[in-house]
Design a protein around this motif. Structure first.
Motif, short mmCIF file in Angstrom:
data_model
loop_
_atom_site.label_atom_id
_atom_site.label_comp_id
_atom_site.label_asym_id
_atom_site.label_seq_id
_atom_site.Cartn_x
_atom_site.Cartn_y
_atom_site.Cartn_z
N ARG A 230 77.76 10.29 58.22
CA ARG A 230 78.72 9.94 57.39
C ARG A 230 79.39 10.99 56.83
O ARG A 230 79.22 11.40 55.47
CB ARG A 230 77.67 9.07 56.19
N TYR A 231 79.95 11.96 57.29
CA TYR A 231 80.68 13.27 57.00
C TYR A 231 81.60 12.94 55.89
O TYR A 231 82.01 13.82 55.07
CB TYR A 231 80.95 13.90 57.99
N THR A 232 82.30 11.95 55.85
CA THR A 232 83.43 11.51 54.81
C THR A 232 82.70 11.20 53.49
O THR A 232 83.18 11.08 52.58
CB THR A 232 84.36 10.26 55.15
N GLU A 233 81.44 10.79 53.38
CA GLU A 233 80.80 10.83 52.13
C GLU A 233 79.79 11.67 51.49
O GLU A 233 79.44 12.10 50.33
CB GLU A 233 79.89 9.32 52.31
N ASP A 234 78.96 12.45 52.74
CA ASP A 234 78.14 13.43 52.26
C ASP A 234 78.23 14.69 53.23
O ASP A 234 79.02 14.82 54.08
CB ASP A 234 76.72 12.84 52.78
N VAL B 107 83.65 15.35 53.38
CA VAL B 107 83.25 16.08 51.90
C VAL B 107 82.94 17.63 52.02
O VAL B 107 83.41 18.27 51.46
CB VAL B 107 82.11 15.27 51.43
N GLU C 281 80.22 11.13 62.32
CA GLU C 281 80.32 9.83 61.90
C GLU C 281 78.91 9.37 61.73
O GLU C 281 78.70 8.63 60.73
CB GLU C 281 81.16 9.14 62.81
#
Length: 552
Positions: A124-128, A158, A121
């Motif tokens: 920002r693993y859901t974005e980068d 991602v 988190e």
């Protein structure tokens, strides 16, 4: 734990971080700072090896690499929420990470699943694109499933990857955390010996392919080869069906000219089936603490299906503090099995063991039970182990019926009530801070609590299955002293002894001092800076009250 040289671990981590730096945009190292890192390897604590290795490796990474450090278990004992992003990921953070690791304490539990999630988190693993490197010397101890966490992060991210370094884990322990890496497309590398390092080099270094000549005309088609030419099976005992549970491993070795075991080719897990180059091998099958080894010959165009018989059984242990209690997750279950080996598990335990006599020892707090169990090949034994203990929560009160001491500096020691012939008592256990929980065998005890200069003792009795609260009354208050321009403050009891001396009750090299003191009268001596001389003041401390005094 398996012995591991500092040089092997340093080379291994350096190689892994170099590979990650070449491909990952941002990376966080998750460092195990649990209490088990005080365990020693070659006479040196594992935490010191980890610190030295990080210091060496971080001197070699590119200056523009975005790297961070997250730790767990470094601030509190027994707290599964003790997780902190110590150094946020940023370019040039190597020195900050080194300083943070050098200053870190190693105290608590192992919430590795929650720590990897928090690191993801933070990136920002859901974005980068994000990479996490977990270095752990133990298994999850906070009721989480590393395998499920890995799957969840892989699906939501991602481009998320977790690599796991098993620092001195056994093969069985490694299998329980390898899935966290495997489920995210990362690598699990068990740093255990030179062979493991060799595997790490093969798995992590990308060798540029050599130039290839122009292709020759395609040969005539040959008969289709089987999809797999090596399909092993593992049995607990002769005549039983093949095991279909996860957790087993197959170690595959070459064979030397003299027939002895050679280099390790690979280690495969679970219900493995695959393809090997034709030739002779020695294969070792392992499940839990049991293993079987045999030669295997692979022939071109043929399927080899070796059957490994472990000659083992399954022991299921449910540790209970008392009759009718729930299974204790904090229990330690130690099994000494045939062949001189031993295994340590926690809480509800299901373990595969070589057939024969097993010495089982279960511990909960200060309670301990040992017994010998005979386990036959293919047998499954389920056993409730009742320790017959009770639990007590110990606190200290400033005054009878008054406020509870909530400071972490509270020291609690538990002694057997019966005195020895010399008048001393046998210490049973100890703890720090308020609401200390102690699991004890039935009997009579004395709790001695101390907060700074105040101390009290409280006798108590505990029975099997009983849970009770014990409070010791300090009959004390807090004295807060302010002495402007003082370089040294001392506190003495007001009453002098027959020699004219006063009892000392603490000091501070500061202008302010605060201490918990037994109720009574005191003299405060402040030594001024710049040869300003000494000044005295008096104070009366009342139980359960705060007294503030200024020395003029």
């Amino acid at each position: 734990m398996i012995a591991l040289s500092r040089g092997v671990l340093a080379a291994f981590l350096s190689l892994l971080l170099t590979a990650i730096a070449a491909s990952a945009d941002r990376t966080i190292i998750v460092l195990d700072a649990s209490g088990s890192m005080w365990g020693q390897i070659d006479g040196q604590p594992k935490l010191e090896i980890a610190r030295q290795t990080l210091r060496t490796v971080l001197q070699t990474i590119p200056a523009d690499m975005e790297l961070g450090l997250l730790a767990y278990g470094h601030r509190e004992k027994g707290n599964c929420n003790d997780i902190e992003l110590v150094v946020p990921p940023a370019p040039g953070a190597a020195s900050s990470i080194t300083l943070a690791a050098d200053a870190m304490k190693f105290l608590g539990k192992t919430p590795l699943s929650a720590s990897v999630r928090q690191a993801a988190e933070a990136l920002r693993y859901t974005e980068d694109k994000a990479t996490v490197i977990l270095i752990t010397d133990g298994l999850e101890t906070c009721n989480a499933d590393p395998c499920a966490v890995g799957t969840e992060l892989e699906q939501a991210g991602v481009d998320f990857t977790a690599h796991v370094v098993g620092f001195g884990l056994t093969a069985e322990e490694g299998r329980q955390v390898a899935c966290l890496a495997e489920n995210t497309g990362g690598k699990y590398i068990q740093a255990s010996d030179a062979g493991a390092l060799k595997d790490a080099l093969i798995e992590t270094v990308v060798v540029a392919p050599a130039p290839q000549p122009d292709p020759e005309p395609a040969p005539a088609p040959e008969p289709a080869a089987p999809e797999f030419n090596f399909v092993p099976k593992t049995l607990l005992a002769e005549g039983q069906p093949a095991l279909d549970e996860a957790g087993n491993a197959y170690e595959i070795y070459t064979v030397k000219v003299d027939g002895a075991k050679g280099d390790r080719v690979a280690t495969e897990y679970n219900n493995y089936k695959g393809s090997l180059e034709p030739g002779d091998y020695i294969v070792r099958a392992t499940l839990g603490e049991a293993s079987a080894e045999m030669p295997v010959k692979i022939e071109a165009g043929k399927v080899t299906e070796p059957v490994f018989v472990l000659n083992a059984g399954i022991l299921i242990v449910r540790p209970l503090a008392s009759e009718g209690a729930e299974v204790s997750d904090g229990a330690t279950v130690v099994t000494e099995y045939p062949g001189g080996g031993n295994a340590t598990n926690y809480g509800l335990t299901r373990i595969v063991l070589p057939a024969g006599e097993q010495k089982l020892t279960v511990k909960i707090g200060e309670g301990e039970v040992s017994e010998t169990i005979t386990l036959a090949a293919g047998q499954i034994i389920e056993k409730d182990v009742v320790l017959g203990i009770g639990s007590v929560i110990v606190n200290a009160l400033y005054a009878e019926g008054g406020e509870k001491v909530g400071a972490s500096g509270l020291d609690v020691k538990i002694f057997k009530a019966k005195k020895k012939i010399d008048g001393s008592r046998e210490q049973v256990t100890y703890g720090f801070g308020p609401d200390g929980k102690f699991d004890l065998p039935p009997g009579d005890y004395v709790a001695i609590v101390r907060m700074e200069e105040a101390e009290a003792e409280q006798p108590f009795n505990i029975r099997a299955g009983e849970a009770k609260d014990v409070a010791a009354v300090l009959d004390a208050g807090v004295l807060a002293i302010s002495a402007p321009s003082a370089k040294h403050i001392e506190v003495f009891g007001a009453k002098k002894d027959i020699q004219g001396n006063r009892k000392a009750f603490g000091y501070a090299f500061d202008e302010k001092h605060q201490a918990t003191l037994p109720a009574g009268d005191y003299v405060i001596v402040a030594d001024r800076k710049d040869n300003g001389g000494k000044k005295e003041a008096t104070a009366t401390v009342n139980a359960g009250e705060r007294t503030e005094v200024t020395v003029p």
